[in-house]
Design an enzyme around this catalytic site. Structure first.
Site, PDB file in Angstrom:
ATOM      1  N   VAL A  72       6.591 -22.248  -5.925  1.00 17.80           N
ATOM      2  CA  VAL A  72       5.596 -23.433  -6.072  1.00 17.80           C
ATOM      3  C   VAL A  72       4.881 -23.435  -7.252  1.00 17.80           C
ATOM      4  O   VAL A  72       4.113 -22.610  -7.640  1.00 17.80           O
ATOM      5  CB  VAL A  72       4.982 -23.475  -4.736  1.00 17.80           C
ATOM      6  N   LYS A 110     -23.806  18.075   4.067  1.00 19.47           N
ATOM      7  CA  LYS A 110     -22.649  19.068   3.900  1.00 19.47           C
ATOM      8  C   LYS A 110     -22.433  19.965   5.027  1.00 19.47           C
ATOM      9  O   LYS A 110     -23.310  20.587   5.410  1.00 19.47           O
ATOM     10  CB  LYS A 110     -22.876  20.047   2.639  1.00 19.47           C
ATOM     11  N   CYS A 137       0.865  -1.318   0.085  1.00 25.60           N
ATOM     12  CA  CYS A 137       0.007  -0.210  -0.190  1.00 25.60           C
ATOM     13  C   CYS A 137       0.875   1.332   0.050  1.00 25.60           C
ATOM     14  O   CYS A 137       0.283   2.434  -0.471  1.00 25.60           O
ATOM     15  CB  CYS A 137      -0.912  -0.047   1.199  1.00 25.60           C
TER      16      CYS A 137
END
Length: 441
Positions: free
Chosen positions: A79, A355, A42
């Protein structure tokens, strides 16, 4: 008892570390295709942007540190086959046997079948090598125009990163709005406006059909046959579980190739576990099977798997896909179900979109804050929430995640929830209070 772990990222190394704590005598072997483990992927966009210079800062714990605790790590080893009947893994013309197996192979970036995708200056950003290569490339002054294909979280972060590196960025998204799987239309629009304010060229409902060039990238071709000249391309089209070697085996896979697991991390094969980006998880609200390649999910399922291998019964109860992304100076956060998703699940819902301001006006730094809450009318429980505003204000989403998680009803008591207040942080009546009051009418 011997546990083999295939993959050395968050889930794999999380299992290894916790299992060793649970059972100091356990034999644990990790096969990892890279030369390192525990990559904090990240952080790659911030490394490319130059927020820090040492790529080793992205390694949470070194191989040596794990080995000092008695965990055997075999790096640079892939693998390529698993024999579930005989409990064997195959690598480098060798085999190794296990009592318990954890498949933690993660995910790989989706590479579209585009003509020109193999050209020089086409990049992805998943591995440490990707980050180092891309950072070096972006120091080239001849790379001035960059196409970012895909407007998910990585595409958004890379648009910011490349802009900070003084590149002219074209962001292409096939869907009609930004990050439709994460955000409702209102918040997709907020993000678009922010991108455009910061001089990002946003192309929605736009399909890139070809990457044009001779040796290296010269342009991208769009579905209408128009060309946009660019010097580099960053592919940010999401991830696919890295489970190709498991196809045509008895291991149950979801349609996208993710390994299907139950709440204990178990697959459909005894003594075989999986988790993280290679596997499915569950939605905590609806109980449905989902694919959620998030670091938070990977670390939690790792603990569950390790405990169950050590005969300490544990369950992973699910995820509500809480997530946040920074785009320039603003943050965008979400948790739970979006409005469309809630309706699709059959909920009768009530929504509010508020808002407000994130703090008092007499302390420098007051900015607009938007909040949407989705409530189930029948149970009066909050199903989902989304926010946008200053980065410092985004922690409020954790309060809403906790309310969703605890499944408390919206009522008079919740409307009066006791939140912190001080002029630099909030107002006495917070935007959460306003939204809950509206829902409670």
């Amino acid at each position: 008892m011997k546990t083999i772990i295939v993959g050395g990222s968050a889930t794999g190394m999380g299992v290894a570390a916790r299992l060793k704590r649970n059972d100091p005598n356990a034999t644990i072997v990790v096969y990892q295709e890279k030369s390192y483990v525990s990559l904090g992927a990240c952080g790659l966009p911030y490394f490319v942007a130059g927020n820090f210079s040492d790529p080793n800062n992205l390694i949470a714990r070194s191989i040596t540190a794990f080995e000092e605790n008695g965990i055997i790590i075999v790096p640079n080893t892939q693998v390529f086959k698993i024999d579930f009947e005989n409990k064997l893994v195959y690598f480098d013309n060798k085999t190794d046997s296990y009592d318990n197996l954890v498949i933690a192979t993660g995910a790989t970036p989706y590479i579209p079948p585009l003509v020109g995708v193999e050209l020089k200056n086409v990049y992805t950003l998943t591995t440490l090598e990707d980050g180092i290569e891309l950072k070096k490339a972006m120091q080239n002054p001849n790379i001035k125009n960059v196409a970012v294909i895909g407007a998910g979280f990585i595409g958004l972060e890379m648009s910011e990163t490349l802009s900070e590196l003084n590149k002219n960025v074209h962001l292409f998204e096939l869907e009609e709005r930004i990050s439709p799987n994460a955000f409702d239309p209102e918040f997709s629009q907020f993000i678009k406006e922010n991108l455009e304010k910061n001089k990002i060229n946003v192309h929605l409902s736009t399909k890139v059909t070809e990457i044009k060039g001779t040796d290296q990238v010269q342009a991208v071709v769009l579905a209408d046959n128009s060309l946009i000249e660019v010097d580099a391309v960053v592919l940010a089209l999401g991830f696919r579980p890295n489970t190709e070697i498991l196809r045509n085996t008895k291991l149950a896979l979801a349609e996208n190739g993710a390994i299907i697991i139950d709440e204990t991390g178990h697959t459909n094969i005894d003594h075989v576990y999986s988790g993280g980006d290679a596997a499915t998880s569950s939605n905590y609200i609806t109980g449905e099977l989902i694919y959620s390649p998030l670091a938070t999910v990977a670390s939690k399922i790792a603990r569950v798997i390790a405990d169950n291998i050590a005969n300490k019964p544990a369950k992973f109860v699910g995820s509500i896909r809480s997530a946040v992304v920074r785009v320039f100076d603003l943050g965008y956060a979400r948790t739970g179900l979006g409005e469309f998703e809630a309706k699709k699940q059959g909920y009768q819902i009530r929504t509010v979109l508020i808002k407000d301001k994130d703090q008092t006006n007499y302390v420098n730094g007051q900015t607009d804050l938007y909040l949407k809450i989705i409530m189930d009318i029948k149970s009066r429980q909050i199903l989902g929430a989304q926010m946008s505003g200053a980065v410092k204000a985004m922690q409020r989403i954790n309060t809403l995640a906790a309310l969703i998680w605890s499944k408390v009803p919206v009522d008079e008591a919740l409307e009066q929830i006791d939140l912190i207040y001080a002029p630099p942080f909030a107002r006495t009546t917070d935007i959460l209070h306003i939204a809950l009051a509206k829902l409670n009418k």
